[in-house]
Design a protein around this motif. Structure first.
Motif, PDB file in Angstrom:
ATOM      1  N   ASP A 165      23.614 -17.112 -27.862  1.00 55.29           N
ATOM      2  CA  ASP A 165      22.554 -17.994 -28.347  1.00 55.29           C
ATOM      3  C   ASP A 165      22.177 -19.064 -27.341  1.00 55.29           C
ATOM      4  OD1 ASP A 165      22.331 -16.616 -30.716  1.00 55.29           O
ATOM      5  OD2 ASP A 165      23.825 -17.850 -31.744  1.00 55.29           O
ATOM      6  N   ALA A 166      23.005 -19.280 -26.321  1.00 53.65           N
ATOM      7  CA  ALA A 166      22.705 -20.293 -25.315  1.00 53.65           C
ATOM      8  C   ALA A 166      21.607 -19.820 -24.365  1.00 53.65           C
ATOM      9  CB  ALA A 166      23.955 -20.650 -24.529  1.00 53.65           C
ATOM     10  N   LEU A 167      21.400 -18.518 -24.262  1.00 51.16           N
ATOM     11  CA  LEU A 167      20.375 -17.983 -23.359  1.00 51.16           C
ATOM     12  C   LEU A 167      19.028 -17.933 -24.067  1.00 51.16           C
ATOM     13  CD1 LEU A 167      22.352 -15.026 -21.770  1.00 51.16           C
ATOM     14  CD2 LEU A 167      21.847 -17.244 -20.755  1.00 51.16           C
ATOM     15  N   PRO A 168      17.948 -18.183 -23.328  1.00 51.66           N
ATOM     16  CA  PRO A 168      16.625 -18.106 -23.964  1.00 51.66           C
ATOM     17  C   PRO A 168      16.262 -16.660 -24.262  1.00 51.66           C
ATOM     18  CG  PRO A 168      16.393 -18.495 -21.615  1.00 51.66           C
ATOM     19  CD  PRO A 168      17.867 -18.570 -21.926  1.00 51.66           C
ATOM     20  N   PRO A 169      15.481 -16.432 -25.309  1.00 48.96           N
ATOM     21  CA  PRO A 169      15.057 -15.052 -25.598  1.00 48.96           C
ATOM     22  C   PRO A 169      14.085 -14.571 -24.523  1.00 48.96           C
ATOM     23  CG  PRO A 169      13.942 -16.599 -27.038  1.00 48.96           C
ATOM     24  CD  PRO A 169      14.954 -17.392 -26.255  1.00 48.96           C
ATOM     25  N   THR A 170      14.137 -13.287 -24.253  1.00 45.11           N
ATOM     26  CA  THR A 170      13.215 -12.716 -23.271  1.00 45.11           C
ATOM     27  C   THR A 170      12.284 -11.746 -23.978  1.00 45.11           C
ATOM     28  OG1 THR A 170      14.778 -10.953 -22.725  1.00 45.11           O
ATOM     29  CG2 THR A 170      14.840 -12.946 -21.362  1.00 45.11           C
ATOM     30  N   TYR A 171      11.125 -11.534 -23.354  1.00 46.47           N
ATOM     31  CA  TYR A 171      10.092 -10.680 -23.917  1.00 46.47           C
ATOM     32  C   TYR A 171       9.809  -9.531 -22.964  1.00 46.47           C
ATOM     33  CZ  TYR A 171       9.555 -14.905 -26.656  1.00 46.47           C
ATOM     34  OH  TYR A 171       9.813 -15.993 -27.440  1.00 46.47           O
ATOM     35  N   SER A 172       9.461  -8.405 -23.526  1.00 46.58           N
ATOM     36  CA  SER A 172       9.134  -7.224 -22.731  1.00 46.58           C
ATOM     37  C   SER A 172       7.689  -7.321 -22.237  1.00 46.58           C
ATOM     38  CB  SER A 172       9.306  -5.970 -23.585  1.00 46.58           C
ATOM     39  OG  SER A 172       8.298  -5.925 -24.573  1.00 46.58           O
ATOM     40  N   PRO A 173       7.336  -6.507 -21.236  1.00 47.38           N
ATOM     41  CA  PRO A 173       5.944  -6.486 -20.798  1.00 47.38           C
ATOM     42  C   PRO A 173       4.978  -6.108 -21.917  1.00 47.38           C
ATOM     43  CG  PRO A 173       7.318  -5.434 -19.158  1.00 47.38           C
ATOM     44  CD  PRO A 173       8.191  -5.714 -20.343  1.00 47.38           C
ATOM     45  N   ILE A 224      11.467 -12.214 -14.757  1.00 46.93           N
ATOM     46  CA  ILE A 224      12.872 -11.975 -14.452  1.00 46.93           C
ATOM     47  C   ILE A 224      13.012 -10.475 -14.289  1.00 46.93           C
ATOM     48  CG2 ILE A 224      15.224 -12.015 -15.346  1.00 46.93           C
ATOM     49  CD1 ILE A 224      14.417 -14.407 -17.049  1.00 46.93           C
ATOM     50  N   ARG A 225      13.696 -10.061 -13.234  1.00 46.26           N
ATOM     51  CA  ARG A 225      13.943  -8.633 -13.069  1.00 46.26           C
ATOM     52  C   ARG A 225      15.343  -8.353 -13.574  1.00 46.26           C
ATOM     53  NH1 ARG A 225      12.072  -4.748  -8.534  1.00 46.26           N
ATOM     54  NH2 ARG A 225      10.337  -6.071  -8.994  1.00 46.26           N
ATOM     55  N   SER A 226      15.436  -7.490 -14.536  1.00 44.58           N
ATOM     56  CA  SER A 226      16.738  -7.115 -15.065  1.00 44.58           C
ATOM     57  C   SER A 226      16.917  -5.618 -14.872  1.00 44.58           C
ATOM     58  CB  SER A 226      16.842  -7.481 -16.551  1.00 44.58           C
ATOM     59  OG  SER A 226      15.973  -6.685 -17.305  1.00 44.58           O
ATOM     60  N   GLY A 227      18.033  -5.123 -15.298  1.00 43.74           N
ATOM     61  CA  GLY A 227      18.295  -3.693 -15.147  1.00 43.74           C
ATOM     62  C   GLY A 227      17.288  -2.838 -15.893  1.00 43.74           C
ATOM     63  N   SER A 228      16.697  -3.396 -16.944  1.00 42.99           N
ATOM     64  CA  SER A 228      15.751  -2.610 -17.733  1.00 42.99           C
ATOM     65  C   SER A 228      14.300  -2.839 -17.317  1.00 42.99           C
ATOM     66  CB  SER A 228      15.922  -2.952 -19.218  1.00 42.99           C
ATOM     67  OG  SER A 228      15.634  -4.319 -19.426  1.00 42.99           O
ATOM     68  N   THR A 257      10.479 -14.992 -20.043  1.00 42.74           N
ATOM     69  CA  THR A 257      10.918 -16.027 -20.979  1.00 42.74           C
ATOM     70  C   THR A 257       9.682 -16.714 -21.550  1.00 42.74           C
ATOM     71  OG1 THR A 257      11.027 -17.741 -19.283  1.00 42.74           O
ATOM     72  CG2 THR A 257      13.037 -16.440 -19.667  1.00 42.74           C
ATOM     73  N   ARG A 258       9.908 -17.578 -22.511  1.00 38.35           N
ATOM     74  CA  ARG A 258       8.801 -18.328 -23.106  1.00 38.35           C
ATOM     75  C   ARG A 258       8.108 -19.189 -22.049  1.00 38.35           C
ATOM     76  NH1 ARG A 258       7.436 -19.768 -28.209  1.00 38.35           N
ATOM     77  NH2 ARG A 258       6.277 -21.702 -28.459  1.00 38.35           N
ATOM     78  N   THR A 259       8.889 -19.780 -21.146  1.00 40.60           N
ATOM     79  CA  THR A 259       8.312 -20.594 -20.069  1.00 40.60           C
ATOM     80  C   THR A 259       7.449 -19.748 -19.149  1.00 40.60           C
ATOM     81  OG1 THR A 259      10.295 -21.961 -20.158  1.00 40.60           O
ATOM     82  CG2 THR A 259       8.873 -22.237 -18.244  1.00 40.60           C
TER      83      THR A 259
END
Length: 106
Positions: free
Chosen positions: A8-16, A42-46, A51-53
């Motif tokens: 919960d400490a990490l901000p939620p991320t959104y898909s393209p 952000i580039r992740s493995g997926s 982020t919201r920002t």
């Protein structure tokens, strides 16, 4: 933290796809802008994540402000001006190329 739990400490991320829906554009466009580094991500493995920002920054990047109407002191002149060519300069004669079929057949 065990697998399957979210931090919960990490901000939620959104898909393209989610960002594209918010921007009313295609998912391909969002991915292409991220690939060309025109929008934050952000580039992740997926793949690309936002982020919201990031989404707020994208809205600010794409925002267009209206021009000042009826203000003579704020007239914007174009920095791109046509090159002035003197009338006595010789004109360049253009030549047509042969069609590609004719070039390949020879």
């Amino acid at each position: 933290m065990t697998s399957g739990q979210k931090n919960d400490a990490l901000p939620p991320t959104y898909s393209p796809a989610q960002v594209a829906e918010a921007l009313d554009c295609s998912e391909w466009w969002v991915k292409e802008q991220a690939r060309r580094r025109r929008i934050p991500f952000i580039r992740s493995g997926s793949g690309y994540r936002f982020t919201r920002t990031h989404v707020e920054d994208i809205f600010h990047i794409l925002e267009e402000r209206p021009d000042q109407v009826n203000t003579s002191e704020n007239k914007v002149t174009s920095s791109r001006r046509r090159k002035v060519v003197p009338f006595d300069a010789p004109a360049v004669q253009l030549r047509a190329r042969r069609p590609r079929r004719a070039r390949n057949a020879a």
